[in-house]
Write a protein that holds these residues in place. Structure first.
Motif, PDB file in Angstrom:
ATOM      1  N   ARG A  84       0.828  -1.206   0.000  1.00 41.95           N
ATOM      2  CA  ARG A  84       0.000   0.000   0.000  1.00 41.95           C
ATOM      3  C   ARG A  84       0.861   1.254   0.000  1.00 41.95           C
ATOM      4  O   ARG A  84       0.539   2.238  -0.664  1.00 41.95           O
ATOM      5  CB  ARG A  84      -0.930   0.003   1.212  1.00 41.95           C
ATOM      6  N   ARG A  85       1.949   1.262   0.781  1.00 44.89           N
ATOM      7  CA  ARG A  85       2.830   2.432   0.826  1.00 44.89           C
ATOM      8  C   ARG A  85       3.490   2.663  -0.538  1.00 44.89           C
ATOM      9  O   ARG A  85       3.690   3.812  -0.953  1.00 44.89           O
ATOM     10  CB  ARG A  85       3.900   2.243   1.902  1.00 44.89           C
ATOM     11  N   TYR A  86       3.847   1.586  -1.202  1.00 44.01           N
ATOM     12  CA  TYR A  86       4.438   1.692  -2.536  1.00 44.01           C
ATOM     13  C   TYR A  86       3.472   2.401  -3.486  1.00 44.01           C
ATOM     14  O   TYR A  86       3.845   3.313  -4.225  1.00 44.01           O
ATOM     15  CB  TYR A  86       4.764   0.287  -3.038  1.00 44.01           C
ATOM     16  N   VAL A  87       2.212   1.989  -3.415  1.00 42.63           N
ATOM     17  CA  VAL A  87       1.195   2.591  -4.261  1.00 42.63           C
ATOM     18  C   VAL A  87       0.950   4.038  -3.844  1.00 42.63           C
ATOM     19  O   VAL A  87       0.848   4.942  -4.690  1.00 42.63           O
ATOM     20  CB  VAL A  87      -0.121   1.789  -4.192  1.00 42.63           C
ATOM     21  N   ARG A  88       0.855   4.284  -2.537  1.00 43.50           N
ATOM     22  CA  ARG A  88       0.605   5.635  -2.036  1.00 43.50           C
ATOM     23  C   ARG A  88       1.720   6.587  -2.439  1.00 43.50           C
ATOM     24  O   ARG A  88       1.491   7.701  -2.909  1.00 43.50           O
ATOM     25  CB  ARG A  88       0.475   5.587  -0.511  1.00 43.50           C
ATOM     26  N   ASP A  89       2.973   6.144  -2.298  1.00 42.24           N
ATOM     27  CA  ASP A  89       4.109   7.019  -2.613  1.00 42.24           C
ATOM     28  C   ASP A  89       4.220   7.285  -4.119  1.00 42.24           C
ATOM     29  O   ASP A  89       4.620   8.371  -4.533  1.00 42.24           O
ATOM     30  CB  ASP A  89       5.403   6.416  -2.086  1.00 42.24           C
ATOM     31  N   ALA A  90       3.898   6.284  -4.929  1.00 47.81           N
ATOM     32  CA  ALA A  90       3.951   6.474  -6.388  1.00 47.81           C
ATOM     33  C   ALA A  90       2.828   7.383  -6.861  1.00 47.81           C
ATOM     34  O   ALA A  90       2.988   8.151  -7.816  1.00 47.81           O
ATOM     35  CB  ALA A  90       3.883   5.128  -7.107  1.00 47.81           C
ATOM     36  N   GLY A  91       1.690   7.315  -6.209  1.00 49.16           N
ATOM     37  CA  GLY A  91       0.564   8.169  -6.579  1.00 49.16           C
ATOM     38  C   GLY A  91       0.171   7.976  -8.030  1.00 49.16           C
ATOM     39  O   GLY A  91       0.067   6.847  -8.529  1.00 49.16           O
ATOM     40  N   ASP A  92      -0.002   9.093  -8.747  1.00 48.46           N
ATOM     41  CA  ASP A  92      -0.449   8.995 -10.139  1.00 48.46           C
ATOM     42  C   ASP A  92       0.681   8.619 -11.095  1.00 48.46           C
ATOM     43  O   ASP A  92       0.478   8.558 -12.307  1.00 48.46           O
ATOM     44  CB  ASP A  92      -1.104  10.298 -10.592  1.00 48.46           C
ATOM     45  N   GLN A  93       1.874   8.350 -10.554  1.00 45.85           N
ATOM     46  CA  GLN A  93       2.996   7.913 -11.395  1.00 45.85           C
ATOM     47  C   GLN A  93       3.233   6.403 -11.309  1.00 45.85           C
ATOM     48  O   GLN A  93       4.274   5.912 -11.745  1.00 45.85           O
ATOM     49  CB  GLN A  93       4.284   8.651 -10.976  1.00 45.85           C
ATOM     50  N   LEU A  94       2.280   5.667 -10.764  1.00 45.52           N
ATOM     51  CA  LEU A  94       2.489   4.236 -10.536  1.00 45.52           C
ATOM     52  C   LEU A  94       2.785   3.478 -11.824  1.00 45.52           C
ATOM     53  O   LEU A  94       3.717   2.670 -11.877  1.00 45.52           O
ATOM     54  CB  LEU A  94       1.266   3.629  -9.839  1.00 45.52           C
ATOM     55  N   GLU A  95       2.013   3.725 -12.879  1.00 43.90           N
ATOM     56  CA  GLU A  95       2.238   2.992 -14.133  1.00 43.90           C
ATOM     57  C   GLU A  95       3.604   3.321 -14.707  1.00 43.90           C
ATOM     58  O   GLU A  95       4.312   2.441 -15.203  1.00 43.90           O
ATOM     59  CB  GLU A  95       1.136   3.322 -15.141  1.00 43.90           C
ATOM     60  N   ARG A  96       4.001   4.582 -14.632  1.00 44.52           N
ATOM     61  CA  ARG A  96       5.339   4.955 -15.103  1.00 44.52           C
ATOM     62  C   ARG A  96       6.424   4.336 -14.229  1.00 44.52           C
ATOM     63  O   ARG A  96       7.501   3.990 -14.725  1.00 44.52           O
ATOM     64  CB  ARG A  96       5.476   6.475 -15.131  1.00 44.52           C
ATOM     65  N   LEU A  97       6.161   4.208 -12.940  1.00 40.48           N
ATOM     66  CA  LEU A  97       7.138   3.564 -12.065  1.00 40.48           C
ATOM     67  C   LEU A  97       7.288   2.086 -12.419  1.00 40.48           C
ATOM     68  O   LEU A  97       8.397   1.541 -12.396  1.00 40.48           O
ATOM     69  CB  LEU A  97       6.718   3.712 -10.600  1.00 40.48           C
TER      70      LEU A  97
END
Length: 485
Positions: A371-384
């Motif tokens: 969850r923290r990984y997703v929260r920290d990536a925010g709207d850049q998750l797919e790019r991450l």
């Protein structure tokens, strides 16, 4: 000329003819309109080049003997819409159906040695206008309405051979407009062309001239280069000529001397490979349009390594915290190039997070860590996701396959949690109004602290029932009583 060149020239000409027939209704009408007014008009530059490459778009550029006021009047009676935003430079824009049309008066301006802006001066002939253009492949024209091909500087032959040359000497051309040196790299990346030796030599000798160009113009060329089909070709040219040292010094700085035992890989070559792999993943996951943020993050992801490199007693090399240092360097460079705050934030975040996955190990992350990984990536998750996968350039097939499987696993876990818990809209289980009502406090700093407590609770333990969230909030608030007294 090689035996294949004449056949290729013929193919180029046939392609151009087919493309010109496609736009005939536009160019014939406009050509006749200017001719009736006693003015000359020619399709020029990029559209002529692109017609010969079979890639003509809906943006058409023309040059004319008419001064801007005359051009504006002639377009007003023909186009659906007309604008004069570039009038001081001799350009009048318009739209006709699906076509965007720009008509510019013959030009003959030059830069003063220390100026960032050209002195606008109108010319008096088509050949003179073509002679001031950046490269021979952009110095071809089709006069209208007769559709006569004009190529005074050999652009057709250079196009057939895939070579970038300047109409006059490259020294004169780059002195007139130093940004043309960056355009050479951009066109190499866009068209897959090579740069003539004399052009590359002039770029190297005159690299410092780029310093007089505004950051915004440099930025725009860099974006076009990075979003081109073959950015590696253009970036390599910038590095080899010394231009990168002046506009993006973090890139050549990656050419670290390797230790004598070759115990760490070439960071510069690794970076260019990551960029290429990122582009492939971008096409699969984001669509066909180039994504600058994703590509630039790949280019900048390791820029913190030169400052953090340390040699250990056993000869090994470390780059501790290069992600954090790299994010700061990225932010500083992008601000210097006048990128938007959104782009700066997005790319910097990706650079800072690009190593986070490597703490995943064999899949031992808890749900709260995911969850923290997703929260920290925010709207850049797919790019991450793209950057992290692209960052694997090992030649060890087993290691590469293991990393891919591991990242497959984390993505599967993210998808599963997202389906269960709506991770993409992760919020505390109580909103600000509920927090104030439960605790009896007004808007202010303490509401924000309570909000963050509940968000951490949500991340650690997943969604909470309203009653459980309220109980946890009251217990947290009671524990802070001493701090508030």
């Amino acid at each position: 000329m090689s035996e294949s060149s004449p056949r290729r020239l013929s193919d180029v000409q046939e392609t151009a003819l087919a493309e010109l027939m496609r736009i005939a209704p536009v160019i014939d009408e406009l050509g006749a309109r200017f001719a009736e007014a006693g003015e000359t008009l020619a399709l020029v530059g990029g559209p002529v080049r692109d017609a010969m490459l079979g890639r003509l778009q809906n943006d058409l550029d023309f040059t004319t003997s008419a001064h801007p006021d005359v051009t504006e009047r002639l377009l007003a009676g023909w186009a659906d819409a007309v604008w004069d935003l570039g009038k001081e430079f001799g350009t009048i824009g318009s739209r006709k159906g699906q076509w965007t049309v720009e008509v510019t008066t013959y030009r003959a301006e030059k830069y003063d040695p220390g100026s960032r802006k050209p002195q606008v001066r109108f010319g008096d002939s088509l050949e003179g206008d073509l002679g001031r253009r950046d490269f021979t492949v952009n110095a071809m024209a089709v006069t209208l309405p007769e559709r006569r091909f004009e190529d005074p500087y050999g652009g057709l032959l250079d196009l057939a051979h895939g070579v970038l040359r300047t109409p006059g000497t490259p020294e004169d051309s780059f002195s007139d407009d130093p940004l043309r040196m960056m355009r050479a790299a951009r066109f190499a990346a866009q068209l897959g062309f090579t740069v003539a030796p004399e052009v590359e030599a002039a770029m190297t000798a005159m690299a410092e001239r780029i310093d007089i160009i505004s950051a915004e113009r440099v930025r725009d060329e860099l974006v076009k280069l990075v979003c081109a089909p073959e950015p590696r070709r253009g970036l390599t040219l910038l590095v080899e000529t010394g231009l990168a040292q002046r506009v993006l010094p973090e890139l050549p700085a990656l050419m670290l001397e390797r230790d004598e035992h070759h115990r760490h890989k070439d960071v510069y070559e690794h970076t260019l490979t990551v960029l290429e792999q990122s582009i492939e993943l971008e096409r699969e996951r984001l669509g066909l349009e180039p994504d600058f943020v994703s590509r630039f993050a790949a280019l900048m992801h390791d820029v913190g390594k030169p400052r953090t490199r340390r040699f250990q007693a056993d000869g090994s090399v470390t780059f501790h915290h290069h992600d954090v240092v790299g994010a700061k360097l990225t932010r500083k460079r992008m601000k210097a190039l006048r990128f938007s705050n959104d782009d700066v934030d997005a790319v910097s975040k990706l650079v800072e997070l690009h190593l986070r996955f490597h703490g995943y190990g064999d899949g031992a992350w808890t749900d709260s860590a995911v969850r923290r990984y997703v929260r920290d990536a925010g709207d850049q998750l797919e790019r991450l996701h793209i950057l992290t996968r692209a960052d694997c350039t090992t030649r060890n097939r087993r290691k590469a396959e293991r990393l891919a499987r591991t990242y497959d696993d984390i993505e599967a876990r993210i998808d599963a949690l997202a389906e269960q818990e709506q991770l993409d809209a992760m919020r505390p289980d109580l909103d600000g109004s509920q927090i104030m009502a439960i605790l009896g406090i007004p808007p202010g700093r303490e509401v924000g602290e309570a909000y963050r407590f509940l968000l951490d609770l949500r991340i650690e333990h997943g969604p909470q029932a309203p009653e459980a969230a309220e109980a946890a909030l009251r217990a947290w608030w009671a524990g802070r009583a001493g701090d508030r007294s």
